[in-house]
Design a protein around this motif. Structure first.
Motif, PDB file in Angstrom:
ATOM      1  N   TRP A 103       0.856  -1.182   0.000  1.00  0.00           N
ATOM      2  CA  TRP A 103       0.000   0.000   0.000  1.00  0.00           C
ATOM      3  C   TRP A 103       0.894   1.235   0.000  1.00  0.00           C
ATOM      4  O   TRP A 103       1.881   1.301   0.735  1.00  0.00           O
ATOM      5  CB  TRP A 103      -0.887   0.026   1.239  1.00  0.00           C
ATOM      6  CG  TRP A 103      -2.049  -0.906   1.181  1.00  0.00           C
ATOM      7  CD1 TRP A 103      -2.052  -2.250   1.416  1.00  0.00           C
ATOM      8  CD2 TRP A 103      -3.403  -0.564   0.877  1.00  0.00           C
ATOM      9  NE1 TRP A 103      -3.308  -2.770   1.277  1.00  0.00           N
ATOM     10  CE2 TRP A 103      -4.171  -1.760   0.946  1.00  0.00           C
ATOM     11  CE3 TRP A 103      -4.044   0.635   0.558  1.00  0.00           C
ATOM     12  CZ2 TRP A 103      -5.544  -1.781   0.706  1.00  0.00           C
ATOM     13  CZ3 TRP A 103      -5.419   0.613   0.316  1.00  0.00           C
ATOM     14  CH2 TRP A 103      -6.145  -0.589   0.382  1.00  0.00           C
ATOM     15  N   THR A 104       0.561   2.203  -0.813  1.00  0.00           N
ATOM     16  CA  THR A 104       1.380   3.403  -0.920  1.00  0.00           C
ATOM     17  C   THR A 104       0.839   4.513  -0.034  1.00  0.00           C
ATOM     18  O   THR A 104      -0.297   4.447   0.462  1.00  0.00           O
ATOM     19  CB  THR A 104       1.418   3.897  -2.374  1.00  0.00           C
ATOM     20  OG1 THR A 104       0.120   4.399  -2.745  1.00  0.00           O
ATOM     21  CG2 THR A 104       1.815   2.770  -3.320  1.00  0.00           C
ATOM     22  N   ALA A 105       1.646   5.559   0.158  1.00  0.00           N
ATOM     23  CA  ALA A 105       1.253   6.672   1.020  1.00  0.00           C
ATOM     24  C   ALA A 105       0.037   7.407   0.487  1.00  0.00           C
ATOM     25  O   ALA A 105      -0.695   8.044   1.263  1.00  0.00           O
ATOM     26  CB  ALA A 105       2.425   7.643   1.178  1.00  0.00           C
ATOM     27  N   GLY A 107      -2.559   5.930  -0.963  1.00  0.00           N
ATOM     28  CA  GLY A 107      -3.741   5.092  -0.943  1.00  0.00           C
ATOM     29  C   GLY A 107      -3.908   4.103  -2.070  1.00  0.00           C
ATOM     30  O   GLY A 107      -5.016   3.580  -2.270  1.00  0.00           O
ATOM     31  N   ARG A 183       2.162  -0.927   4.587  1.00  0.00           N
ATOM     32  CA  ARG A 183       2.093   0.475   4.158  1.00  0.00           C
ATOM     33  C   ARG A 183       3.507   1.011   3.948  1.00  0.00           C
ATOM     34  O   ARG A 183       4.351   0.944   4.832  1.00  0.00           O
ATOM     35  CB  ARG A 183       1.379   1.322   5.205  1.00  0.00           C
ATOM     36  CG  ARG A 183       1.228   2.782   4.861  1.00  0.00           C
ATOM     37  CD  ARG A 183       0.087   3.027   3.906  1.00  0.00           C
ATOM     38  NE  ARG A 183      -1.204   2.657   4.483  1.00  0.00           N
ATOM     39  CZ  ARG A 183      -2.374   2.846   3.850  1.00  0.00           C
ATOM     40  NH1 ARG A 183      -2.387   3.380   2.629  1.00  0.00           N
ATOM     41  NH2 ARG A 183      -3.509   2.475   4.428  1.00  0.00           N
ATOM     42  N   THR A 248      -6.889  -3.822   5.306  1.00  0.00           N
ATOM     43  CA  THR A 248      -5.931  -2.755   5.012  1.00  0.00           C
ATOM     44  C   THR A 248      -4.912  -2.640   6.136  1.00  0.00           C
ATOM     45  O   THR A 248      -5.204  -2.993   7.282  1.00  0.00           O
ATOM     46  CB  THR A 248      -6.654  -1.418   4.841  1.00  0.00           C
ATOM     47  OG1 THR A 248      -7.391  -1.119   6.035  1.00  0.00           O
ATOM     48  CG2 THR A 248      -7.626  -1.481   3.679  1.00  0.00           C
TER      49      THR A 248
END
Length: 249
Positions: A103-105, A107, A183, A248
């Protein structure tokens, strides 16, 4: 999608996964040796670079109180691929594997498109691979290590030091997909650029490119395997029961 089972997969959030290696007499593979050999020759005809090395498959899986115990046994890749190509007819044996879900910063979830020389050419999923002997530690199987190793090999990225240890299990279609959502502090474009630079330095990169998914409308029913579609549907709240597992990071 059925209630609580997006794309026919059960989605379970796990706090802990324990995997171990056991002895197992796989009757299906023994009884179908000729079918295995014929299927392997067919596969080799289209992709001569395939290697018939040892892999680990699951023969048992139990879940209780957000903890999972899964048992693996060793077999050959040719047996596994024949079993999978035949629709996984033995209900007890499953293709169990682990993968990092980046997961990227900003979203997005990043997925890789498999290269033309691979067994799953053109498909889009998380960097992963079937566990093998390199993942065995004594009598245990290191699924977190397997996921991190495959992720590093295919993308060139190491996991952040503060990566959490929670899992999402996607169970269905003869598969046990142990997904570890992580993340990253960088945005999607930055991570994709780093992965593409890594792939350019590989003689035969596993990945042909990267895909950033930001909502359920980007689920590709044609090229994404069921476990990927189920995870993305759960993560982005598409369909009945999709948010129940909180998958998530």
């Amino acid at each position: 999608m059925s209630e609580g089972r997006p794309y026919g997969f059960e989605v379970v959030r796990l706090d802990r996964v324990e995997a171990r290696l056991v002895a197992y007499d796989w009757a299906w593979a023994r009884d179908n040796a000729e079918r295995v050999a014929q299927n392997w020759q067919r596969r080799l005809a289209s992709r001569p670079g395939l290697f018939d090395g040892p892999v680990l498959l699951s023969c048992a899986c139990a879940i209780a109180d957000a903890a999972c115990t899964v048992e693996f046994f060793e077999t050959t890749y040719s047996r596994f691929i024949a079993y999978r190509d035949g629709g996984s007819p033995d209900g007890r044996v499953a293709n169990a594997f682990a993968a990092v879900v980046p997961w990227t910063a900003d979203g997005a979830v990043l997925l890789g498109e498999m290269g033309r020389h691979t067994a799953n050419a053109g498909q889009i999923y998380f960097p992963c691979g079937t566990p093998d002997r390199d993942d065995v530690r004594g009598s245990g199987v290191d699924l977190a290590g397997s996921a991190g190793r495959e992720f590093l090999e295919e993308t060139g990225l190491r996991l952040p030091d503060d990566a959490q240890g929670e899992w999402a299990l996607l169970r269905g279609e003869g598969q046990l997909a142990f997904l570890r959502p992580v993340r990253f502090p960088e945005e999607a474009r930055t991570l994709i650029d780093r992965i593409e630079r890594h792939c350019r330095h590989e003689a035969a990169p596993e990945l042909a490119g990267m895909v950033a998914v930001r909502d359920a409308s980007q689920i590709d029913d044609g090229r994404m395997p069921g476990f990927v579609r189920a995870y993305l549907a759960s993560a982005f709240g598409a369909g009945d029961g999709a948010e129940a597992a909180d998958v998530t990071p």
